[in-house]
Scaffold this active site. Structure first.
Site, short mmCIF file in Angstrom:
data_model
loop_
_atom_site.label_atom_id
_atom_site.label_comp_id
_atom_site.label_asym_id
_atom_site.label_seq_id
_atom_site.Cartn_x
_atom_site.Cartn_y
_atom_site.Cartn_z
N LYS A 151 32.73 35.88 31.80
CA LYS A 151 33.27 34.59 31.34
C LYS A 151 33.96 33.95 32.54
CE LYS A 151 36.57 32.47 30.13
NZ LYS A 151 37.12 31.22 30.79
N GLY A 171 43.69 36.33 37.32
CA GLY A 171 44.34 35.09 36.87
C GLY A 171 45.85 35.26 36.90
N SER A 172 46.52 34.51 36.06
CA SER A 172 47.99 34.52 36.12
C SER A 172 48.58 35.79 35.53
CB SER A 172 48.53 33.31 35.36
OG SER A 172 48.34 33.50 33.97
N VAL A 220 48.88 35.54 31.61
CA VAL A 220 47.65 35.82 30.87
C VAL A 220 47.26 37.30 31.06
CG1 VAL A 220 45.21 35.23 30.57
CG2 VAL A 220 46.88 33.42 30.97
N GLY A 221 47.54 37.84 32.24
CA GLY A 221 47.24 39.25 32.50
C GLY A 221 47.94 40.17 31.50
N GLU A 244 44.27 41.52 38.16
CA GLU A 244 44.56 41.02 39.51
C GLU A 244 45.27 39.68 39.29
OE1 GLU A 244 44.51 41.89 42.57
OE2 GLU A 244 45.05 39.85 43.05
N CYS A 287 45.59 33.61 45.43
CA CYS A 287 46.66 34.56 45.06
C CYS A 287 47.23 35.19 46.31
CB CYS A 287 46.20 35.58 44.04
SG CYS A 287 44.63 36.29 44.38
N GLU A 290 55.41 31.87 41.74
CA GLU A 290 54.11 31.46 42.27
C GLU A 290 53.85 30.00 41.89
OE1 GLU A 290 50.36 33.10 40.67
OE2 GLU A 290 49.80 33.45 42.75
#
Ligand code: UN1
Length: 499
Positions: free
Chosen positions: A180, A233-234, A237-238, A255, A289, A390
């Protein structure tokens, strides 16, 4: 060819066919440098589409698992060769949907090529261990074994490189895949998928479902037929991904964010450090990142560094990444631009000195895109939010420091741990830094960006959850160790008892 200028309608790739999403909803893929340009229309898939894709991947698994790895590798090798032939077209497609300059999108496609060749090579390696048994006439070995269906969720900042970081090791280890990609950059994943299909990947081995995370990513996380999940991703969300994977004990690789630092010591080659800080901070508009969003400079060279660095940043040309004169492209979308604007306000309010940039660019050639000036805060305190959080945009915070020990504690004083760099000519300092920096990646005399595909990539603390991607480390995530004992003594031999 996907580079056609007329907007094209794209479909999901399930079981070797391009199929429409069940719900019939679409997502517009627009150029962030010129939102009038519609790059393509992609399906906004939902749970049913994901279910179909997982079913196809599950059905294809047994045959793929039993296909000898060197045969799987031939398909990957062929895919890499097709990518080489189409590199220029795919780079242009990527600049149109993602915004970064052509030199960088060429690098992104090259990273996918490198990873694909690397993993093709692993088809004839994937080494395990053999070791003597403690008992006579007994053989002991550990071999790599595939896991099943891999659910991959990828970001927009490296739209071809990161899908390949995940899909290639997953495939070479014998897993099948449901991917996805980010809704902002689906075309690059479409191109990669097309290449793998043309290279001969059997139906169902790789399935691609386009759409938004909550609709098309989340359903993979609690699907019992998905054995492992890899997400980039962030950090927020991780955490959701990790929690969603826990009840079914899915192997889960995360990651996530970074707040990477370049440390510049008094003895550094200052011009080199400045060049590195510009590239590390503003390459990809700071949307990596690994971006060097903090630069800590020892007080002996601080003023000189700031003066030259700010001048260099002010000279950067912001614009369309297809224009060879452009140094820095736009932010990916309006939301990301708003985040940058918000952090410029936060930094100013907490007393950081705004020394370059600080504004949205929205007139003339910038009128139709999500552009922001490259921005530098100086005289920052390491505890400021602009030095802790970040931003994922073109904002660099410069922090003065006294001693080497101060620099290390500033570097480590954030919740992330992806990448760090030190510029020094003192070999003792360089080695101490690589030992004491709490990041997954350390650079000496080079900026925080620029990881190569054959080395482990990933970070500590809130950046990762203990796994690495790329290099041989990727094989450890996408396979499971199977330990095999073969007793050829023809009698019962009890370990720990009969030896
Ligand atoms: C990322 O920002 O998510 O080392 C990946 C680098 C690139 C990869 C970055 N090769 O900056």
């Amino acid at each position: 060819m996907a580079t056609a200028s007329a907007p094209k309608i794209f479909r999901n790739y399930i079981n070797g066919e391009w199929v429409e999403a069940r719900g019939g909803k679409v997502i517009e893929d627009r150029n962030p440098a010129n939102t009038d340009e519609l790059v393509g229309m992609f399906p906004a898939s939902g749970a049913e589409d994901v279910e179909r894709a997982v079913e196809a991947a599950k059905a294809a698994y047994n045959k793929w698992r039993l296909t000898p790895a060197p045969k799987r590798a031939e398909i990957l090798f062929h895919a890499a060769e097709i990518l080489v032939a189409r590199k220029e077209d795919y780079s242009r497609d990527m600049t149109r949907e993602m915004g970064k300059v052509l030199a960088e999108t060429r690098g992104d496609v090259q990273e996918a090529i490198d990873m694909t060749y690397l993993m093709a090579g692993e088809g004839r390696r994937q080494f395990g261990h053999t070791t003597p048994s403690e008992l006579p006439d007994k053989f002991a070995m550990a071999v790599r074994s595939p896991i099943g269906v891999a659910g991959l969720i990828t970001p927009w900042n490296f739209p071809m490189a990161i899908p390949s970081w995940k899909a290639m090791p997953a495939l070479i280890c014998g897993n099948t895949v449901v991917l996805k990609p980010a809704e902002d950059t689906p075309l690059s994943t479409y191109n990669l998928t097309q290449v793998l299909a043309e290279a001969g990947l059997p139906p169902g081995v790789l399935n691609v479902v386009f759409g938004y995370g909550p609709d098309a990513g989340a359903p993979m996380l609690n699907n019992p037929d998905v054995g492992l999940v890899s997400f980039t991703g962030s950090t927020e969300v991780g955490r959701i991904v990790s929690q969603a994977c826990a009840p079914t004990f899915k192997k889960c690789h995360l990651e996530m964010g970074g707040k990477n630092i370049i440390i510049v010591m008094d003895d550094a080659n200052l011009d080199l450090a400045i060049e590195g800080a510009v590239w590390g901070g503003f390459g990809t508009s700071g949307q990596r990142c690994t971006a060097a969003s903090r630069v800590a400079v020892q007080k002996g060279v601080y003023r000189q560094f700031v003066e030259k660095f700010v001048a260099r940043v002010k000279a950067l040309k912001v614009g369309d990444g297809l224009d060879p004169a452009t140094h820095m492209g736009p932010c990916i979308n309006e939301q990301q631009l708003q985040t940058v604007i918000k952090y410029v306000d936060i930094g100013s309010a907490e007393g950081a000195k705004l020394s370059a940039g600080g504004h949205r660019l929205e007139t003339g050639v910038h009128a139709r895109g999500w552009f922001h000036e490259p921005t530098v805060f100086t005289d920052c305190d390491p505890e400021m939010r602009v030095c802790q959080e970040e931003i994922f945009g073109p904002v660099v915070s410069v922090i003065p420091f006294d001693s080497f020990d101060d620099a290390i504690s500033i570097a480590n004083g954030v919740k992330y741990g992806l990448s760090a760099a030190i510029y020094t000519r003192n070999v003792n300092q360089a080695f101490r830094a690589q030992r004491d920096l709490e990041t997954g990646i350390v650079y000496v005399n080079a900026p925080t960006i620029g990881a190569e595909t054959h080395l482990p990539f990933g970070g500590t603390k809130n950046t990762g959850n203990g796994h690495r991607e790329a290099g041989l480390a990727a094989l450890d995530f996408y396979s499971e160790w199977k330990t095999v004992y073969v007793d050829y003594s023809d009698k019962l031999q009890r370990a720990q008892i009969d030896n």
